[in-house]
Design an enzyme around this catalytic site. Structure first.
Site, mmCIF file in Angstrom:
data_model
loop_
_atom_site.group_PDB
_atom_site.id
_atom_site.type_symbol
_atom_site.label_atom_id
_atom_site.label_comp_id
_atom_site.label_asym_id
_atom_site.label_seq_id
_atom_site.Cartn_x
_atom_site.Cartn_y
_atom_site.Cartn_z
ATOM 1 N N GLU A 29 -35.188 -0.653 -7.829
ATOM 2 C CA GLU A 29 -35.728 -0.813 -6.589
ATOM 3 C C GLU A 29 -35.335 -0.216 -5.252
ATOM 4 O O GLU A 29 -33.991 -0.557 -5.024
ATOM 5 C CB GLU A 29 -35.991 -2.231 -6.182
ATOM 6 C CG GLU A 29 -37.040 -2.684 -4.967
ATOM 7 C CD GLU A 29 -37.149 -3.723 -4.682
ATOM 8 O OE1 GLU A 29 -36.434 -4.985 -5.311
ATOM 9 O OE2 GLU A 29 -37.802 -4.122 -3.864
ATOM 10 N N ASP A 104 -40.870 1.722 5.029
ATOM 11 C CA ASP A 104 -41.137 2.164 6.335
ATOM 12 C C ASP A 104 -41.709 3.458 6.440
ATOM 13 O O ASP A 104 -41.679 4.561 5.964
ATOM 14 C CB ASP A 104 -39.856 2.451 7.087
ATOM 15 C CG ASP A 104 -38.834 1.215 7.023
ATOM 16 O OD1 ASP A 104 -39.036 0.244 7.278
ATOM 17 O OD2 ASP A 104 -37.600 1.488 6.479
ATOM 18 N N LYS A 108 -45.066 8.245 13.377
ATOM 19 C CA LYS A 108 -44.856 9.328 14.434
ATOM 20 C C LYS A 108 -44.588 10.592 13.428
ATOM 21 O O LYS A 108 -43.760 10.555 12.840
ATOM 22 C CB LYS A 108 -44.022 9.164 15.447
ATOM 23 C CG LYS A 108 -44.408 7.840 16.418
ATOM 24 C CD LYS A 108 -43.542 7.822 17.600
ATOM 25 C CE LYS A 108 -44.248 6.827 18.223
ATOM 26 N NZ LYS A 108 -43.162 5.746 19.056
ATOM 27 N N ASP A 140 -48.933 -1.194 3.218
ATOM 28 C CA ASP A 140 -50.070 -1.662 4.091
ATOM 29 C C ASP A 140 -50.573 -0.572 4.770
ATOM 30 O O ASP A 140 -51.402 -0.556 5.505
ATOM 31 C CB ASP A 140 -49.705 -2.840 4.927
ATOM 32 C CG ASP A 140 -48.514 -2.272 5.745
ATOM 33 O OD1 ASP A 140 -47.217 -1.909 5.327
ATOM 34 O OD2 ASP A 140 -48.586 -2.203 6.986
HETATM 35 C C1 LIG Z 1 -40.073 -2.481 5.633
HETATM 36 S S1 LIG Z 1 -38.754 -2.941 4.530
HETATM 37 C C2 LIG Z 1 -39.549 -3.575 3.223
HETATM 38 C C3 LIG Z 1 -38.228 -4.486 2.350
HETATM 39 C C4 LIG Z 1 -38.898 -5.026 1.270
HETATM 40 N N1 LIG Z 1 -39.298 -4.282 0.091
HETATM 41 C C5 LIG Z 1 -40.099 -5.959 1.303
HETATM 42 O O1 LIG Z 1 -41.288 -5.699 1.034
HETATM 43 O O2 LIG Z 1 -39.938 -7.084 2.031
HETATM 44 C C6 LIG Z 1 -38.126 -1.418 4.006
HETATM 45 C C7 LIG Z 1 -36.768 -1.413 3.332
HETATM 46 O O3 LIG Z 1 -36.180 -0.102 2.990
HETATM 47 C C8 LIG Z 1 -34.852 0.078 3.470
HETATM 48 N N2 LIG Z 1 -34.662 1.719 3.129
HETATM 49 C C9 LIG Z 1 -35.226 2.642 3.814
HETATM 50 N N3 LIG Z 1 -34.892 3.909 3.461
HETATM 51 C C10 LIG Z 1 -34.187 3.742 2.246
HETATM 52 C C11 LIG Z 1 -33.655 4.465 1.593
HETATM 53 N N4 LIG Z 1 -33.619 5.608 1.509
HETATM 54 N N5 LIG Z 1 -32.783 3.724 0.358
HETATM 55 C C12 LIG Z 1 -32.782 2.366 0.309
HETATM 56 N N6 LIG Z 1 -33.460 1.729 1.258
HETATM 57 C C13 LIG Z 1 -34.193 2.107 2.185
HETATM 58 C C14 LIG Z 1 -34.904 -0.353 4.708
HETATM 59 O O4 LIG Z 1 -33.365 -0.983 4.982
HETATM 60 C C15 LIG Z 1 -35.639 -1.685 4.529
HETATM 61 O O5 LIG Z 1 -34.834 -2.847 4.211
#
Ligand SMILES: C[S@@+](CC[C@H](N)C(=O)[O-])C[C@H]1O[C@@H](n2cnc3c(N)ncnc32)[C@H](O)[C@@H]1O
Length: 319
Positions: A29, A104, A108, A140
């Protein structure tokens, strides 16, 4: 047994059985957030080896607490990028599934390079997925969804099936947040369907033994320090600060090494050399479990150089 992936103790690349001490389908994951989905996987799919990566310290701390309570033996956490694991740690054709829930979207245009899903991601994924292995992606964000599906199809390695998200994905923190905000969800099952896989070698080599240097002279009095930035071909090192040890003779340099998809926070100490034939030993402290890579080597080199500007002389280097 540690819940964290023991990167300093593993070869690069590692094997699935080497990480989990058993052969079982490997599921990764990327971006586990507070770890809810990873906990669900670990509990409801005990037949899987579950690996999770997240770059945010807060997420890792929350997930760690949750998974420690869950007490499952076949789950491992990595504080860092999932792309780093795919590129450097996991062997070719070893990953059965990758889940990415609500990444994320970096909406932009000028932030587009921060998006997880890039053309290079789909090449790398094709190399590391088993034949018939899949990426399960939920978001989303309609434009990010469409763009991602288009990238996957364009790569030529996958077929895409669209459906409502699995029930467990709808329980994540971000799923709850976006449901309350009335957003729609999009889910794609992106399945590898080709026998031809690209050759994508690891980018970061683990080196044997931790880097260090021997110096002659006396430990300098530090009255001021200006941040040092040191560039090398695959990255850079920043020496952020230097601290005086209390009650002991010595200095500790606080540094950060930046390599592709790998950032390491390093403490590099300068202490009287007890056994070596020199006055002082400069070495990377074990705190934070650093991995010996080109980045740690360059960090020790950068600190050594700075020390030679403070009238110390180098008598031996291992970097
Ligand atoms: C919007 S949150 C979603 C968290 C979770 N999957 C949820 O649905 O509640 C995105 C997560 O991805 C992590 N993230 C972003 N880029 C990443 C990467 N290259 N490798 C691992 N984690 C990453 C961020 O730190 C953040 O915790």
């Amino acid at each position: 047994m540690s819940l964290f992936l023991d990167l300093p103790g593993l070869p690069f690349p590692a094997t699935n059985a080497g990480i989990f001490h058993r052969d079982a389908p490997l599921v990764l994951e990327i971006g586990f957030g507070d770890g809810r989905f990873l906990e669900w996987m670990a509990k409801s799919r005990p037949e899987w080896n579950c690996l999770g990566a997240d770059i945010a310290r807060g997420s890792v701390a929350r997930a760690f607490k949750r998974l420690r309570r869950a007490g499952q033996a076949h789950v491992r956490l990595h504080h860092g990028s999932g792309v780093f694991l795919l590129r450097n740690i996991l062997p070719d054709q070893s990953v059965t599934r990758v889940y990415v829930n609500f990444p994320d979207p970096w909406r932009k245009k000028r932030h587009a390079e921060n998006r997880l899903f890039q053309p290079s991601f789909f090449e790398l994924l094709a190399a590391r997925l088993t034949m018939g292995g899949s990426l399960l992606f939920t978001t989303d964000d309609a434009p990010y969804y469409e763009q991602t599906v288009a990238l996957a199809l364009k790569s030529g390695y996958y077929k895409v099936t669209e459906s409502p998200p699995p029930a467990a994905v709808l329980q994540t923190k971000y799923a709850s947040r976006w449901r309350e905000a009335g957003r729609n969800f999009y889910h794609a099952h992106i399945q590898k369907q080709t026998g031809h896989t690209p050759a994508i070698p690891p980018q970061i080599q683990k080196e044997n033994g931790m880097h260090h240097a021997l110096l002659n002279g006396t430990i300098p009095e530090i009255t001021e320090f200006e941040k040092v930035i040191h560039h090398f071909s695959e990255g850079h090192v920043v020496i952020l600060d230097v601290l005086q040890m209390i009650g002991r003779e010595g200095l500790v340099f606080v540094a950060r090494s930046h390599e592709p998809d790998l950032i390491q926070e390093l403490f590099i100490q300068l202490r009287p050399a007890e056994k070596a034939e020199a006055d002082l030993l400069l070495s990377v402290m074990n705190f934070g479990n650093p991995i010996a890579t080109r980045g740690t080597s360059e960090a020790v080199k950068a600190v050594s150089r700075w020390l030679t500007q403070q009238n110390l002389t180098l008598s031996g280097t291992y970097y």
